[in-house]
Structures are given as structure tokens and as C-alpha cells.
Design a protein around this motif. Sequence first.
Motif, PDB file in Angstrom:
ATOM      1  N   TYR A 143       0.827  -1.208   0.000  1.00 33.61           N
ATOM      2  CA  TYR A 143       0.000   0.000   0.000  1.00 33.61           C
ATOM      3  C   TYR A 143       0.864   1.263   0.000  1.00 33.61           C
ATOM      4  O   TYR A 143       0.430   2.327  -0.452  1.00 33.61           O
ATOM      5  CB  TYR A 143      -0.944  -0.003   1.211  1.00 33.61           C
ATOM      6  N   GLN A 144       2.109   1.162   0.490  1.00 33.95           N
ATOM      7  CA  GLN A 144       3.005   2.316   0.485  1.00 33.95           C
ATOM      8  C   GLN A 144       3.430   2.681  -0.937  1.00 33.95           C
ATOM      9  O   GLN A 144       3.651   3.848  -1.244  1.00 33.95           O
ATOM     10  CB  GLN A 144       4.235   2.017   1.340  1.00 33.95           C
ATOM     11  N   ALA A 180       1.415   2.056  -3.518  1.00 30.15           N
ATOM     12  CA  ALA A 180       0.171   2.568  -4.092  1.00 30.15           C
ATOM     13  C   ALA A 180      -0.100   4.013  -3.688  1.00 30.15           C
ATOM     14  O   ALA A 180      -0.801   4.734  -4.403  1.00 30.15           O
ATOM     15  CB  ALA A 180      -0.998   1.685  -3.666  1.00 30.15           C
ATOM     16  N   THR A 181       0.454   4.435  -2.556  1.00 32.31           N
ATOM     17  CA  THR A 181       0.213   5.796  -2.072  1.00 32.31           C
ATOM     18  C   THR A 181       1.466   6.664  -2.149  1.00 32.31           C
ATOM     19  O   THR A 181       1.572   7.670  -1.445  1.00 32.31           O
ATOM     20  CB  THR A 181      -0.312   5.757  -0.623  1.00 32.31           C
ATOM     21  N   ALA A 182       2.412   6.267  -2.999  1.00 27.55           N
ATOM     22  CA  ALA A 182       3.590   7.084  -3.322  1.00 27.55           C
ATOM     23  C   ALA A 182       4.550   7.256  -2.160  1.00 27.55           C
ATOM     24  O   ALA A 182       5.394   8.148  -2.180  1.00 27.55           O
ATOM     25  CB  ALA A 182       3.163   8.455  -3.860  1.00 27.55           C
ATOM     26  N   ALA A 207      -0.651  -1.783  -7.505  1.00 26.19           N
ATOM     27  CA  ALA A 207      -0.201  -0.593  -6.776  1.00 26.19           C
ATOM     28  C   ALA A 207       0.023   0.582  -7.727  1.00 26.19           C
ATOM     29  O   ALA A 207      -0.352   1.724  -7.421  1.00 26.19           O
ATOM     30  CB  ALA A 207       1.077  -0.903  -6.006  1.00 26.19           C
ATOM     31  N   ARG A 215      -2.057   4.093  -7.578  1.00 26.73           N
ATOM     32  CA  ARG A 215      -1.311   5.352  -7.466  1.00 26.73           C
ATOM     33  C   ARG A 215      -1.661   6.289  -8.618  1.00 26.73           C
ATOM     34  O   ARG A 215      -1.841   7.501  -8.418  1.00 26.73           O
ATOM     35  CB  ARG A 215       0.192   5.062  -7.450  1.00 26.73           C
ATOM     36  N   ARG A 216      -1.770   5.741  -9.816  1.00 30.46           N
ATOM     37  CA  ARG A 216      -2.144   6.556 -10.978  1.00 30.46           C
ATOM     38  C   ARG A 216      -3.507   7.197 -10.771  1.00 30.46           C
ATOM     39  O   ARG A 216      -3.691   8.399 -10.993  1.00 30.46           O
ATOM     40  CB  ARG A 216      -2.162   5.675 -12.235  1.00 30.46           C
ATOM     41  N   LEU A 249      -3.413  10.024  -7.841  1.00 31.55           N
ATOM     42  CA  LEU A 249      -2.738  11.277  -8.168  1.00 31.55           C
ATOM     43  C   LEU A 249      -3.418  12.007  -9.325  1.00 31.55           C
ATOM     44  O   LEU A 249      -3.528  13.242  -9.310  1.00 31.55           O
ATOM     45  CB  LEU A 249      -1.270  10.999  -8.496  1.00 31.55           C
ATOM     46  N   ARG A 271       5.983  12.861  -0.067  1.00 20.75           N
ATOM     47  CA  ARG A 271       6.044  11.538  -0.691  1.00 20.75           C
ATOM     48  C   ARG A 271       6.622  11.743  -2.083  1.00 20.75           C
ATOM     49  O   ARG A 271       6.028  12.432  -2.907  1.00 20.75           O
ATOM     50  CB  ARG A 271       4.650  10.904  -0.756  1.00 20.75           C
ATOM     51  N   ARG A 289       5.947   9.883  -6.640  1.00 18.40           N
ATOM     52  CA  ARG A 289       4.676  10.349  -7.190  1.00 18.40           C
ATOM     53  C   ARG A 289       4.696  10.461  -8.705  1.00 18.40           C
ATOM     54  O   ARG A 289       3.927  11.224  -9.298  1.00 18.40           O
ATOM     55  CB  ARG A 289       4.317  11.704  -6.567  1.00 18.40           C
ATOM     56  N   VAL A 295       3.753   9.222 -12.283  1.00 16.96           N
ATOM     57  CA  VAL A 295       2.813   8.369 -13.005  1.00 16.96           C
ATOM     58  C   VAL A 295       2.926   8.697 -14.485  1.00 16.96           C
ATOM     59  O   VAL A 295       3.481   9.729 -14.873  1.00 16.96           O
ATOM     60  CB  VAL A 295       1.356   8.572 -12.528  1.00 16.96           C
TER      61      VAL A 295
END
Length: 433
Positions: free
Chosen positions: A40-41, A43-45, A125, A129-130, A133, A418, A421, A423
Motif C-alpha cells: 500500500y506504500q 500505491a500511495t507514493a 499498486a 497510485r495513478r 494522483l 512523498r 509520485r 505516473v
Amino acid sequence: MVIIGCGFGGLEAARALRGADVAITLVDKTNHHLFQPLLYQVATAGLPAPAIAAPARHLFRDQDNVTTLLGDVMAVDPAAREVRLRDGQALPYDHLVVAAGATHSYFGRDDWARFAPGLKTLADAFEIRRRVLLAFEAAEKESDPGRRDPWLTFVVIGGGPTGVEMAGTLAEIARDTLPGEFRHIDPAAARILLVEGGPRVLQAMPESLSASARRQLEKLGVEVRVGSRVTAIDGEGLEVQPAGDAPALRIESRCIVWAAGVAASPLGRQIAEATGAQTDRAGRVVVEPDLTVPGHPSISVIGDLAAAQSHQPGHAPRPVPGVSPAAKQMGRSAAGNILHRLRGEPTQAFRYRDYGNLATIGRNSAVVDLWTPWRRIEFSGWPAWVFWLFAHIYFLIGFRNRLVVLIDWASAYWSRQRYARVVTGIDPGVRDA
């Protein structure tokens, strides 16, 4: 012998056979081992992908009895004692360890997958993330508040550890990371919802820790909706049925994350059909006490693919949870029993040592349910967060990964930024499969 899967169970089984007079072929459809608790880290940058993944070939470069292969296993043929790959290749085996893991379960609504991706692989992930953001980017370009709000509404479905950690981190991104970087929107005004069908979040933990987790989430600004069942998901949002006689609620959201259900790999049902074994409702293979398939002692099934029980002396058998420590212990047990068979010795029943559960909610916030040989210890808040942090660093694979994660987390803690980031593409919408 053949090991299917380079997750926690397969990796541990192969390592436990280091130095044994056994030729091992380890096959996986990816070329890496993935530390899923921190997925998840990515996935959340919060972390780059290489920080939580390691190439399988590199991990076994010094273990001469292991050959790693990149391949997608389609079937196991117990009669021929072969593992068959998608490309037509067949791998013969004397002993087989199946650790193919799990995938997402949408409870019969697989059509929801394209609107609400789950989180099991690096590809998942990257996609989450894409979407996260680019949702902020789409909101920045939208002048109509009515059309902007759905882009700033993020919904996480499922109140287990993954859902709780994802929701808390999304709130931190909106409140701490992005403010000041946009000119037409206030990221801190984003709405984060956590939807759970059960009566509370983190139901595997004691009620006191579950309540603490909810308070910490709400302090971050997360709206927690328990007792709420999702009845529909589409490209514009979702419908939620609250408990009782309350009418269904429509939530407009362009970014939905699925963390509600897990199903065993389809390989489990194929093995069950080929061997006559039983499966449970999640598709996991019901195994013997020594983790072998009934009637097929040469096949061991471990990890999320096994409906296994722990056989502690003096206690009734208990189901083994689908967590990484259990998979690792099953890997070691299966490897040990293979050595017992090679020596003509009786196999041992699997005994799971439960160390407890832990989950992080956000910065300085976590809950820990720790089981020691003496007593059960429960704590939350900053001490639990520190414990969670060092526990995950300790269990990461490889010194480099531990160092990278420690540096990235230290930087993020002091800067509240973070940096992973990046994408690709500019379309924030749902991608067709």
C-alpha cells in the motif's frame, strides 16, 4: 522438486532446503519476491517499488540447488507428476510445494474490478497510485464544484488492515503532502471514506484496539462507515446499503479502492479437481495436518492457497489465518516434512505460532495486538507506530531494502512529503482491461 510461487511461503520453503540433497525448481509468474505488507506504500507514493521487491534470481544466487524460472502455471497433473506452464512446458516433480497465493474476491461481482482495483501486485499498486494522483489533477482542471467533488472523493472498501492503512494514508496525502501544490483546489478538502460491511474495523483485533483505530482514522479526517454493504459500483461511484432500514446511499467518487475480499488462486480449484481434494468457500485446498493434499503425499499446499489447521498439543485444531507469518511457517514445515520423507521418517503436523496482529493508521498512529508466551499485550498510538515501523523493517528481504525504506520513511517523517509520485499518462479515468 518444484515450488510454485515466490511469495512468503515459497521463498521460505526453498530457503529451508538450503544445503539439502534436493534439486529445486522455483517457478513464479513474476521475477520478484514482493513484501506485500508494504504494498500500500507503493500505491500511495510513499515508497518506490524496488524498496519492497527483490529479484528472485538475486535472492537465490548463492543457493546452488535452486533454479528459478519465470512462468505462469496453468495446471498440476498428479498422475504424470508434472507442472504445466502456459507456454506448454512441463516440469516433472518428485515433490511439489504449491504456494500460489491469493487474488481479489468481488463476491461474484467481478465486473466491479475495473472500477475498484484491489491491491495484490505491483501492477495493482501502480494503477491505484495513478488513479489517486490523477484524480487531484482532474479536480484542478474542473471549475464546476459539482463536477469537481467526485474527483476529490476517495472510497476504500474493506476495513481490514489493508483498508485501514490505505484510508489513513490517503488522508495524509490530502492533508499533509499536497497542500500548496495546487492553485485552484484545496487538497485538504478531499473526502476520504472507509466502508466496512461488518460492525467494526480490524475485526481480527480486540474491540478496544478496533475502537482505537477508528478514533485515529477519524482524527485524520476519514469518514468511517461500518455496517454498510456495497451493492453497486460503476465508473461514476458506488451505492452503499447501511445497516437496518436506512435507504441506500449513493456516493459519487472517481477513485475507489477494493480491500474487502480475498480468494485463493484459481490453481487451488484445479488441484482439487485433479486430486479429489476439497476446497473451502474461498477456493483454498483442504489439506492434511502435515499440509499435504489428501491421498497425494508428494503435493504440499501452503500459504493463502491452503485451508490449513494448527495442531498444537493439548488443543483442538484451529484454522490458520491468511497472513504472511503463517505462510512462512508453513513453508518451513513443508520443507521439513519433505526431508522427513526422504529419510523415511514420519511427517509432523503443522503448528502455527501466532505472534498477533498490527496495523498502522498514519503518522504516529497504529495499533498492536502482540501475543507473547506469557501474556497478550495491546497498545496503540505512537508506541505502536514505532513498533510497527521497526517490525516491518526487520522482516524486509535484504539489507539494501531495509536501508532504503528506513531512509525514505525518515525523510517522509520530517518533510511530510512523498517522492514516489511519478505516473504516466494524463487520463485519470478507468482503463479498459
